[in-house]
Design a protein around this motif. Structure first.
Motif, PDB file in Angstrom:
ATOM      1  N   GLN A 164     -13.445   3.236  -9.159  1.00  0.00           N
ATOM      2  CA  GLN A 164     -13.529   1.810  -9.411  1.00  0.00           C
ATOM      3  C   GLN A 164     -13.381   1.003  -8.124  1.00  0.00           C
ATOM      4  N   LYS A 165     -12.620   1.527  -7.173  1.00  0.00           N
ATOM      5  CA  LYS A 165     -12.416   0.807  -5.925  1.00  0.00           C
ATOM      6  C   LYS A 165     -12.699   1.723  -4.740  1.00  0.00           C
ATOM      7  N   THR A 166     -13.110   1.104  -3.640  1.00  0.00           N
ATOM      8  CA  THR A 166     -13.515   1.850  -2.452  1.00  0.00           C
ATOM      9  C   THR A 166     -12.408   1.822  -1.413  1.00  0.00           C
ATOM     10  N   ILE A 167     -12.008   3.005  -0.979  1.00  0.00           N
ATOM     11  CA  ILE A 167     -11.017   3.127   0.083  1.00  0.00           C
ATOM     12  C   ILE A 167     -11.724   3.037   1.432  1.00  0.00           C
ATOM     13  N   ILE A 168     -11.207   2.186   2.308  1.00  0.00           N
ATOM     14  CA  ILE A 168     -11.676   2.134   3.690  1.00  0.00           C
ATOM     15  C   ILE A 168     -10.641   2.817   4.579  1.00  0.00           C
ATOM     16  N   THR A 169     -11.084   3.857   5.285  1.00  0.00           N
ATOM     17  CA  THR A 169     -10.274   4.478   6.327  1.00  0.00           C
ATOM     18  C   THR A 169     -10.744   3.958   7.678  1.00  0.00           C
ATOM     19  N   GLU A 194     -18.167  -5.326  -0.627  1.00  0.00           N
ATOM     20  CA  GLU A 194     -17.854  -6.366  -1.606  1.00  0.00           C
ATOM     21  C   GLU A 194     -19.097  -7.145  -2.008  1.00  0.00           C
ATOM     22  N   ASP A 195     -19.988  -7.412  -1.069  1.00  0.00           N
ATOM     23  CA  ASP A 195     -21.229  -8.112  -1.405  1.00  0.00           C
ATOM     24  C   ASP A 195     -22.103  -7.304  -2.358  1.00  0.00           C
ATOM     25  N   LEU A 196     -21.960  -5.972  -2.297  1.00  0.00           N
ATOM     26  CA  LEU A 196     -22.729  -5.103  -3.179  1.00  0.00           C
ATOM     27  C   LEU A 196     -22.024  -4.859  -4.515  1.00  0.00           C
ATOM     28  N   GLY A 197     -20.904  -5.548  -4.726  1.00  0.00           N
ATOM     29  CA  GLY A 197     -20.285  -5.527  -6.044  1.00  0.00           C
ATOM     30  C   GLY A 197     -19.103  -4.610  -6.228  1.00  0.00           C
ATOM     31  N   SER A 198     -18.624  -3.973  -5.162  1.00  0.00           N
ATOM     32  CA  SER A 198     -17.466  -3.087  -5.277  1.00  0.00           C
ATOM     33  C   SER A 198     -16.220  -3.781  -4.743  1.00  0.00           C
ATOM     34  N   ALA A 199     -15.071  -3.333  -5.214  1.00  0.00           N
ATOM     35  CA  ALA A 199     -13.798  -3.862  -4.749  1.00  0.00           C
ATOM     36  C   ALA A 199     -13.157  -2.885  -3.776  1.00  0.00           C
ATOM     37  N   ILE A 200     -12.375  -3.414  -2.853  1.00  0.00           N
ATOM     38  CA  ILE A 200     -11.704  -2.601  -1.840  1.00  0.00           C
ATOM     39  C   ILE A 200     -10.312  -2.212  -2.337  1.00  0.00           C
ATOM     40  N   ALA A 201      -9.965  -0.951  -2.177  1.00  0.00           N
ATOM     41  CA  ALA A 201      -8.658  -0.456  -2.608  1.00  0.00           C
ATOM     42  C   ALA A 201      -7.560  -0.934  -1.672  1.00  0.00           C
ATOM     43  N   THR A 202      -6.448  -1.342  -2.244  1.00  0.00           N
ATOM     44  CA  THR A 202      -5.254  -1.625  -1.466  1.00  0.00           C
ATOM     45  C   THR A 202      -4.599  -0.299  -1.077  1.00  0.00           C
ATOM     46  N   PRO A 203      -3.639  -0.322  -0.160  1.00  0.00           N
ATOM     47  CA  PRO A 203      -2.945   0.926   0.168  1.00  0.00           C
ATOM     48  C   PRO A 203      -2.321   1.610  -1.046  1.00  0.00           C
ATOM     49  N   ASP A 204      -1.676   0.853  -1.924  1.00  0.00           N
ATOM     50  CA  ASP A 204      -1.066   1.480  -3.097  1.00  0.00           C
ATOM     51  C   ASP A 204      -2.122   2.034  -4.051  1.00  0.00           C
ATOM     52  N   GLU A 205      -3.253   1.363  -4.143  1.00  0.00           N
ATOM     53  CA  GLU A 205      -4.342   1.896  -4.972  1.00  0.00           C
ATOM     54  C   GLU A 205      -4.918   3.163  -4.357  1.00  0.00           C
ATOM     55  N   ALA A 206      -5.011   3.193  -3.032  1.00  0.00           N
ATOM     56  CA  ALA A 206      -5.457   4.418  -2.363  1.00  0.00           C
ATOM     57  C   ALA A 206      -4.488   5.560  -2.636  1.00  0.00           C
ATOM     58  N   ARG A 207      -3.199   5.272  -2.618  1.00  0.00           N
ATOM     59  CA  ARG A 207      -2.196   6.305  -2.908  1.00  0.00           C
ATOM     60  C   ARG A 207      -2.380   6.855  -4.318  1.00  0.00           C
ATOM     61  N   GLU A 208      -2.687   5.983  -5.250  1.00  0.00           N
ATOM     62  CA  GLU A 208      -2.884   6.433  -6.631  1.00  0.00           C
ATOM     63  C   GLU A 208      -4.160   7.251  -6.766  1.00  0.00           C
ATOM     64  N   ILE A 209      -5.237   6.804  -6.139  1.00  0.00           N
ATOM     65  CA  ILE A 209      -6.519   7.507  -6.215  1.00  0.00           C
ATOM     66  C   ILE A 209      -6.416   8.904  -5.631  1.00  0.00           C
ATOM     67  N   LEU A 210      -5.679   9.027  -4.513  1.00  0.00           N
ATOM     68  CA  LEU A 210      -5.615  10.294  -3.787  1.00  0.00           C
ATOM     69  C   LEU A 210      -4.363  11.111  -4.099  1.00  0.00           C
ATOM     70  N   ASP A 211      -3.491  10.579  -4.942  1.00  0.00           N
ATOM     71  CA  ASP A 211      -2.272  11.277  -5.344  1.00  0.00           C
ATOM     72  C   ASP A 211      -1.399  11.574  -4.134  1.00  0.00           C
ATOM     73  N   LEU A 212      -1.028  10.518  -3.403  1.00  0.00           N
ATOM     74  CA  LEU A 212      -0.218  10.662  -2.200  1.00  0.00           C
ATOM     75  C   LEU A 212       1.269  10.560  -2.523  1.00  0.00           C
ATOM     76  N   LYS A 213       2.093  11.052  -1.601  1.00  0.00           N
ATOM     77  CA  LYS A 213       3.536  11.119  -1.850  1.00  0.00           C
ATOM     78  C   LYS A 213       4.237   9.777  -1.678  1.00  0.00           C
ATOM     79  N   GLY A 214       3.638   8.859  -0.931  1.00  0.00           N
ATOM     80  CA  GLY A 214       4.243   7.551  -0.716  1.00  0.00           C
ATOM     81  C   GLY A 214       4.805   7.373   0.679  1.00  0.00           C
ATOM     82  N   GLY A 215       4.762   6.137   1.147  1.00  0.00           N
ATOM     83  CA  GLY A 215       5.191   5.829   2.502  1.00  0.00           C
ATOM     84  C   GLY A 215       6.679   5.940   2.735  1.00  0.00           C
ATOM     85  N   ASP A 216       7.472   6.084   1.672  1.00  0.00           N
ATOM     86  CA  ASP A 216       8.921   6.198   1.837  1.00  0.00           C
ATOM     87  C   ASP A 216       9.347   7.629   2.147  1.00  0.00           C
ATOM     88  N   ARG A 217       8.373   8.557   2.192  1.00  0.00           N
ATOM     89  CA  ARG A 217       8.723   9.961   2.432  1.00  0.00           C
ATOM     90  C   ARG A 217       8.179  10.480   3.761  1.00  0.00           C
TER      91      ARG A 217
END
Length: 312
Positions: free
Chosen positions: A5-10, A286-309
């Motif tokens: 649903q959202k696009t991660i930018i690295t 965004e002009d092509l109709g997609s939304a950009i992932a926030t860092p927390d959304e990227a963490r959810e999409i990629l199943d990351l451990k979190g920045g507190d670890r």
């Protein structure tokens, strides 16, 4: 697989290929790496892929002392996911290359999925003997045609097992279709667990070319091998960076830009910063109709451990 649903930018901020002579915008001091990483995050990058460099000469470094000055500053200033390279040198051992990721226990790190003739020696022909800013640059670039970027199955296994206790998510860099099969084998023997994050690397001399037919083939192969157990992104070198990222974003993929992969903002015009490249691909996506992932959304999409670890 279903479109995200959202696009991660690295954003790959500095890398280990381009040298200071090639662009005044390329960050290599601790201050510049930190500042450009933070600016890239503010422009929309939710993941920051980071290499270190010698603070005085700009030479690529895997010394943890060259990461320590900028990692905490980036973490304090932004919530972006930090991804530490394990490919920081084409000549060092895998033990040396994974040491920064292990030391700092980052949320993510790169994992190169095969050995290859990784070369950028044609760039040396663009500069005269007196053009180089630092003595190390010319030989480093010109002699890259003699390098083998070593990533054997034993190397991959050692990296995976060493970093497993840190719960680091790997950015599996696949420079050719055979690397996808290498990754499938490694999953089958239990080195990596789903969901995996695959980075299609295109346009590097020694790897697959950056064109749409190859992208479609890489994705079809990944679909066949991994089904719904993977997420994917693309990085394309040089002038192919933005066009290929645009195409990938419309195919359901995530995108990577940054001065590591291209020094340009458009053909013939050097980019002013990493943030400029991030802002450009964000605007296009965004002009092509997609939304950009926030860092927390990227963490959810990629199943990351979190920045507190992390350990910085």
């Amino acid at each position: 697989m279903a479109r995200q649903q959202k696009t991660i930018i690295t954003c790959a901020v500095t890398g280990a290929i381009h040298t200071p002579t090639m662009s005044d915008a390329l960050p290599y001091t601790y201050d510049d790496i930190a500042a450009q990483a933070i600016d890239a995050a503010e422009a929309g990058a939710s993941i920051l892929h980071l290499h270190a460099r010698d603070n005085e000469t700009g030479a690529p470094s895997v010394n943890t002392d060259d990461f320590a000055p900028f990692l905490p500053r980036i973490k304090q200033a932004t919530d972006a996911v930090v991804n530490i390279s394990t490919g920081g040198s084409l000549t060092l051992s895998i033990q040396d290359r994974i040491n920064p990721a292990a030391t700092f226990s980052a949320e993510m790190c790169s994992m190169n999925m095969g050995s290859m003739n990784f070369s950028f020696h044609p760039l040396a022909k663009r500069y005269g003997d007196d053009d180089w800013k630092f003595d190390w640059e010319k030989e480093y670039v010109a002699n890259s045609d003699g390098n083998i970027f070593r990533n054997t199955f034993r190397d991959i296994a050692e990296a995976a097992k060493t970093l497993a206790p840190h719960d680091i998510k790997f950015e599996h860099e696949c420079y050719d279709v055979g690397h996808l099969y290498n990754l499938k084998f490694c999953m089958d023997i239990g080195l990596f667990k789903a969901p995996i994050f695959v980075q299609f690397v295109m346009g590097i001399l020694g790897g697959i070319g950056a064109d749409i037919d190859n992208l479609v083939f890489m994705k079809k192969t990944a679909d066949k091998l991994f089904g719904d157990d993977y997420r994917w992104s693309i990085l394309a070198a040089g002038a192919s960076q933005i066009p290929m990222a645009t195409t990938a974003s419309q195919m359901g993929g995530h995108v990577r830009v940054g001065l590591e992969d291209s020094l340009f903002i458009k053909r013939g015009e050097l980019a002013e910063s990493n943030a400029q490249q991030v802002a450009k691909i964000r605007r296009i996506v965004e002009d092509l109709g997609s939304a950009i992932a926030t860092p927390d959304e990227a963490r959810e999409i990629l199943d990351l451990k979190g920045g507190d670890r992390v350990n910085f």
